[in-house]
Design a protein around this motif. Structure first.
Motif, PDB file in Angstrom:
ATOM      1  N   MET A  81      83.216   6.931  -4.054  1.00  0.00           N
ATOM      2  CA  MET A  81      82.240   8.131  -4.059  1.00  0.00           C
ATOM      3  C   MET A  81      80.908   7.689  -4.597  1.00  0.00           C
ATOM      4  O   MET A  81      80.485   6.220  -5.520  1.00  0.00           O
ATOM      5  CB  MET A  81      82.009   8.574  -6.042  1.00  0.00           C
ATOM      6  N   VAL A  82      79.990   8.016  -4.019  1.00  0.00           N
ATOM      7  CA  VAL A  82      78.656   7.342  -4.455  1.00  0.00           C
ATOM      8  C   VAL A  82      77.430   8.640  -4.735  1.00  0.00           C
ATOM      9  O   VAL A  82      77.468   9.701  -4.046  1.00  0.00           O
ATOM     10  CB  VAL A  82      77.569   6.557  -3.321  1.00  0.00           C
ATOM     11  N   GLY A  83      76.431   8.677  -5.401  1.00  0.00           N
ATOM     12  CA  GLY A  83      75.605   9.758  -5.858  1.00  0.00           C
ATOM     13  C   GLY A  83      73.715   9.123  -6.402  1.00  0.00           C
ATOM     14  O   GLY A  83      73.812   7.675  -6.649  1.00  0.00           O
ATOM     15  N   GLY A  84      72.956   9.880  -6.438  1.00  0.00           N
ATOM     16  CA  GLY A  84      72.196   9.362  -6.904  1.00  0.00           C
ATOM     17  C   GLY A  84      70.887  10.015  -5.631  1.00  0.00           C
ATOM     18  O   GLY A  84      71.115  10.991  -4.652  1.00  0.00           O
ATOM     19  N   ALA A  85      69.945  10.435  -6.732  1.00  0.00           N
ATOM     20  CA  ALA A  85      68.699  11.552  -6.187  1.00  0.00           C
ATOM     21  C   ALA A  85      68.704  10.768  -4.917  1.00  0.00           C
ATOM     22  O   ALA A  85      68.554  10.933  -3.649  1.00  0.00           O
ATOM     23  CB  ALA A  85      67.208  11.115  -6.812  1.00  0.00           C
TER      24      ALA A  85
END
Length: 211
Positions: free
Chosen positions: A175-179
């Motif tokens: 999973m990836v995430g961030g602004a």
């Protein structure tokens, strides 16, 4: 049980001291550790997670509720181990190399714990080698990568490629995430999932863990 409802309610209010006391009270009443965890602590954190997702509460409230949840977990942990209660899955979580942001990552980690997952937080500015090593060591069901800078977004793909090169890609959901990250970018780099907020990240991780 009334005490479980109370645990959930005082956790939502962020009263760490009372959560700890009520968790002990529930144990003293002979309730199963898993029941206290699921119907008390996690139930309360789930409410906070939904409210956060709907912008009804904000980061400070989530952090205070998470601290209260940990007060209960500290009381419960030895009993959970004794009773053989296992988390629904293990997540390795970290911010990629070149990026030292950790508030979003920490929030995701807390929400994942609140969803019943065991979180191994490997920290910030984490190299691809360290991520690969963590996957080999902890054998998680999920690897969650955070990038808060546009300049560190390519590092997400670097880690995914390194996991594949190590022959571990089919063993773990990434999973990836961030602004700066979005669903399209996540798909481009070969990630299994992307979510825009911490609450959704915990929900998706739980789905992956139970699949």
């Amino acid at each position: 049980m009334e005490v479980l409802q109370t645990i959930s309610e005082v956790l939502q209010k962020g009263n760490a001291k009372l959560v700890g006391e009520k968790t002990q009270e529930a144990l003293d009443q002979g309730l199963a550790p898993a029941e206290i965890l699921n119907d008390g602590l996690l139930a309360g954190m789930s409410v906070i997670g939904k409210k956060f997702k709907n912008n009804e509460v904000y980061v400070p409230e989530v952090l205070i509720a998470a601290r209260a949840m940990h007060a209960g977990l500290n009381v419960l942990q030895p009993k959970l181990v004794e009773s053989g209660t296992k988390p629904v899955g293990i997540v390795v979580l970290g911010t990629v190399k070149g990026d030292v942001h950790d508030i979003g990552k920490n929030l995701v980690g807390m929400m994942m714990v609140g969803a019943g997952l065991e979180v191994i937080d490997v920290g910030i500015d984490v190299s691809k080698e360290k991520f690969v090593e963590a996957v080999q060591t902890y054998k998680p069901k999920i690897l969650a990568l955070s990038a808060l800078l546009t300049t560190t977004m390519p590092e997400l793909k670097t880690v995914i490629d390194a996991v594949a090169e190590a022959g571990l890609r089919d063993q773990v959901k990434i999973m990836v995430g961030g602004a700066p990250v979005n669903a399209e970018f996540a798909k481009e780099i070969g990630a299994d999932g992307y979510t825009p907020d911490a609450g959704s990240a915990a929900e998706l991780a739980k789905q992956f863990a139970l699949a």
